[in-house]
Design a protein around this motif. Structure first.
Motif, short mmCIF file in Angstrom:
data_model
loop_
_atom_site.label_atom_id
_atom_site.label_comp_id
_atom_site.label_asym_id
_atom_site.label_seq_id
_atom_site.Cartn_x
_atom_site.Cartn_y
_atom_site.Cartn_z
N ASP A 162 55.72 -60.32 -132.53
CA ASP A 162 56.89 -59.78 -133.25
C ASP A 162 57.42 -60.73 -134.32
OD1 ASP A 162 56.85 -57.50 -131.74
OD2 ASP A 162 58.33 -58.20 -130.28
N LYS A 163 57.06 -62.00 -134.24
CA LYS A 163 57.72 -63.02 -135.09
C LYS A 163 56.97 -63.26 -136.41
CE LYS A 163 61.00 -64.84 -132.24
NZ LYS A 163 61.36 -63.55 -131.67
N PRO A 164 57.69 -63.14 -137.55
CA PRO A 164 57.02 -63.34 -138.84
C PRO A 164 56.94 -64.79 -139.30
CG PRO A 164 59.27 -62.60 -139.20
CD PRO A 164 59.09 -62.73 -137.70
N THR A 165 57.27 -65.75 -138.41
CA THR A 165 57.44 -67.16 -138.80
C THR A 165 56.27 -67.70 -139.63
OG1 THR A 165 58.46 -67.38 -136.63
CG2 THR A 165 58.11 -69.42 -137.87
N PHE A 166 55.03 -67.38 -139.23
CA PHE A 166 53.88 -68.00 -139.92
C PHE A 166 53.16 -67.03 -140.86
CE2 PHE A 166 54.39 -70.43 -135.92
CZ PHE A 166 54.67 -71.67 -136.48
N ASP A 167 53.81 -65.92 -141.16
CA ASP A 167 53.13 -64.90 -141.99
C ASP A 167 52.67 -65.46 -143.34
OD1 ASP A 167 53.51 -63.17 -139.96
OD2 ASP A 167 54.81 -61.77 -141.03
N LYS A 168 53.53 -66.31 -143.93
CA LYS A 168 53.18 -66.83 -145.27
C LYS A 168 51.96 -67.73 -145.22
CE LYS A 168 57.25 -66.39 -148.05
NZ LYS A 168 58.64 -66.80 -147.97
N ALA A 169 51.79 -68.43 -144.11
CA ALA A 169 50.62 -69.31 -143.97
C ALA A 169 49.37 -68.49 -143.64
CB ALA A 169 50.88 -70.35 -142.88
N ILE A 170 49.56 -67.39 -142.92
CA ILE A 170 48.42 -66.59 -142.47
C ILE A 170 47.83 -65.75 -143.60
CG2 ILE A 170 47.80 -64.63 -140.97
CD1 ILE A 170 49.87 -65.72 -138.95
N GLU A 171 48.71 -65.25 -144.48
CA GLU A 171 48.27 -64.26 -145.46
C GLU A 171 47.15 -64.75 -146.40
OE1 GLU A 171 48.54 -61.27 -145.37
OE2 GLU A 171 48.06 -60.54 -147.37
N PRO A 172 47.23 -66.00 -146.93
CA PRO A 172 46.12 -66.44 -147.80
C PRO A 172 44.77 -66.47 -147.07
CG PRO A 172 47.99 -67.93 -147.99
CD PRO A 172 48.30 -67.00 -146.86
N SER A 220 56.65 -60.44 -118.26
CA SER A 220 55.38 -60.76 -117.62
C SER A 220 54.80 -62.03 -118.25
CB SER A 220 54.39 -59.61 -117.78
OG SER A 220 54.04 -59.50 -119.14
N LEU A 221 53.80 -62.60 -117.56
CA LEU A 221 53.21 -63.86 -118.04
C LEU A 221 52.69 -63.71 -119.47
CD1 LEU A 221 52.40 -66.72 -117.31
CD2 LEU A 221 50.26 -65.83 -116.39
N LEU A 222 51.97 -62.62 -119.72
CA LEU A 222 51.41 -62.44 -121.05
C LEU A 222 52.37 -61.69 -121.98
CD1 LEU A 222 47.64 -61.70 -120.30
CD2 LEU A 222 48.70 -63.82 -121.03
N GLY A 223 53.53 -61.27 -121.41
CA GLY A 223 54.52 -60.59 -122.25
C GLY A 223 55.02 -61.51 -123.36
N VAL A 224 54.94 -62.81 -123.13
CA VAL A 224 55.37 -63.76 -124.16
C VAL A 224 54.53 -63.59 -125.44
CG1 VAL A 224 53.85 -65.68 -123.47
CG2 VAL A 224 56.05 -66.17 -124.51
#
Ligand code: FES
Length: 293
Positions: free
Chosen positions: A12-22, A2-6
Motif C-alpha cells: 500500500d505504501k508509495p514510499t519507494f515508487d520514485k526509485a522503482i519506476e526507472p 496475520s504474519l504475512l499481512g504486513v
C-alpha cells in the motif's frame, strides 16, 4: 494482522515508487521478443515459477548436505548450481514484475532486493569454500537460505494473495454456468471486431469477447488472462502469423483459433468457449475443463 499481512501494508505504501519506476521502465524497454521469452509466452505458462525451482531446490538441498561433513562437496556444487540459475530466474521475474499493478511492483522490489542479498551471501559462501574457510562458507550459506526463504514467501504472497501470476480468465470462467449462451444472430456481430456479450454467472453476469470472421465466430471469456483487461474493447491484429485478439491494457495477443498467447505479457492462454450455430443464431458454452461430469 496475520504474519504475512504486513506485506499488504508494504504493497500500500508509495514510499519507494520514485526509485522503482526507472527500473521498471528500463525492464519494460527490453525488446518484445526478449520479454516474451522471459514471460513464458512461448510456453503457455509463466516461466518464472518454473525457473525458481532450481535455485530454491538447490539451496535447500545444499543446506541439508552441509550438515554432514562427507556430503559438503556436493553442497558446494548445489550452491553453485543455484547461483547460476538465479540469474535467468531473476530476469524472468523482472519481466513479469514490470507489467504488474503498482502494489505488486512494490512488493516485487522487496522480493528482488532480498533475493539479490541472498545471492550475494551464496557467492560469498562459494568464495569462502574455495579458500578453505568451510565454516564461514556454511554460515554465509545458511544466512542466504534464511533470506531466500523469506523472499520466497513474499513471492508466494504476490502470486496467491495478490494474484500476480494467476490466469484472470480462468477465475472468471469458473463462475460461468455450463449452459449454452445465446450470443444473438450471426448477422448482428460485426466482422473482425471484438464484441461484448454476457454469459450467466453464479450471481453476476460474466463478460465475453466474441469475434466474428465471416461465417466463423470465436468466443472467449472477456477478462484478459494477464490482469483481467477488457478484451471486448480490444482489437483484432495479425501477430506472428496468427489472427489474434489483442488486449487494450498491455497488448497481450491471443490467437483466435486456440486462445494461446502469441505476445505477452500474458503467459497463460485465454479461456475459450465452444460455439455452435442454431437457425442463424450463435450459441456458446464453456468447454468441459470447468464443468462437472
Ligand atoms: S490485462 Fe494485461 S495484457 Fe490484458
Amino acid at each position: 494482522m496475520s504474519l504475512l499481512g504486513v506485506l499488504d501494508r508494504i504493497a500500500d505504501k508509495p514510499t519507494f515508487d520514485k526509485a522503482i519506476e526507472p527500473v521498471r521502465k528500463a525492464v519494460a524497454a527490453l525488446p518484445q521478443a526478449v520479454k516474451d521469452l522471459l514471460h513464458g509466452t512461448w510456453l503457455g505458462h509463466p516461466l518464472h515459477p518454473v525457473l525458481a525451482q532450481v535455485p530454491v531446490g538447490s539451496w535447500v538441498s545444499a543446506g541439508i548436505l552441509d550438515v554432514i561433513p562427507a556430503t559438503r562437496p556436493a553442497a558446494t556444487l548445489l550452491i553453485g548450481t543455484g547461483v547460476a540459475a538465479a540469474v535467468p530466474t531473476a530476469m524472468s521475474g523482472a519481466a513479469d514484475w514490470s507489467e504488474q499493478e503498482v502494489g505488486v511492483r512494490r512488493l516485487g522490489a522487496v522480493h528482488a532486493v532480498a533475493n539479490t542479498a541472498a545471492l550475494g551471501l551464496y557467492v560469498g559462501s562459494l568464495v569462502a569454500r574455495s579458500k578453505g574457510a568451510g565454516t564461514w562458507g556454511r554460515v554465509l550459506a545458511y544466512s542466504g537460505l534464511g533470506l531466500a526463504s523469506g523472499s520466497a514467501a513474499i513471492g508466494g504472497h504476490m502470486s496467491y494473495s495478490l494474484s500476480s501470476g494467476a490466469s484472470h480468465s480462468a477465475t472468471a470462467a469458473r463462475s460461468l454456468t455450463p449452459e449454452w449462451i445465446d450470443l444473438g444472430p450471426l448477422d448482428d456481430l460485426p466482422d473482425n471486431k471484438p464484441t461484448l456479450r454476457t454469459g450467466e454467472g453464479q450471481g453476476a453476469p460474466v463478460p465475453l469477447a466474441v469475434v466474428r470472421r465471416g461465417a466463423r465466430v470465436d468466443a472467449f471469456i472477456g477478462s484478459c488472462s494477464h490482469l483481467g483487461g477488457p478484451l471486448p474493447e480490444g482489437t483484432i491484429e495479425q501477430v506472428r502469423g496468427s489472427d489474434c485478439l489483442v488486449c487494450p491494457w498491455h497488448g497481450s495477443a491471443f490467437e483466435l483459433d486456440e486462445g494461446q498467447p502469441r505476445r505477452g505479457p500474458a503467459a497463460n492462454a485465454q479461456e475459450k468457449l465452444e460455439v455452435r450455430y442454431v437457425a442463424g443464431r450463435v450459441e456458446a458454452r464453456l468447454a468441459g475443463r470447468h464443468t462437472e461430469g
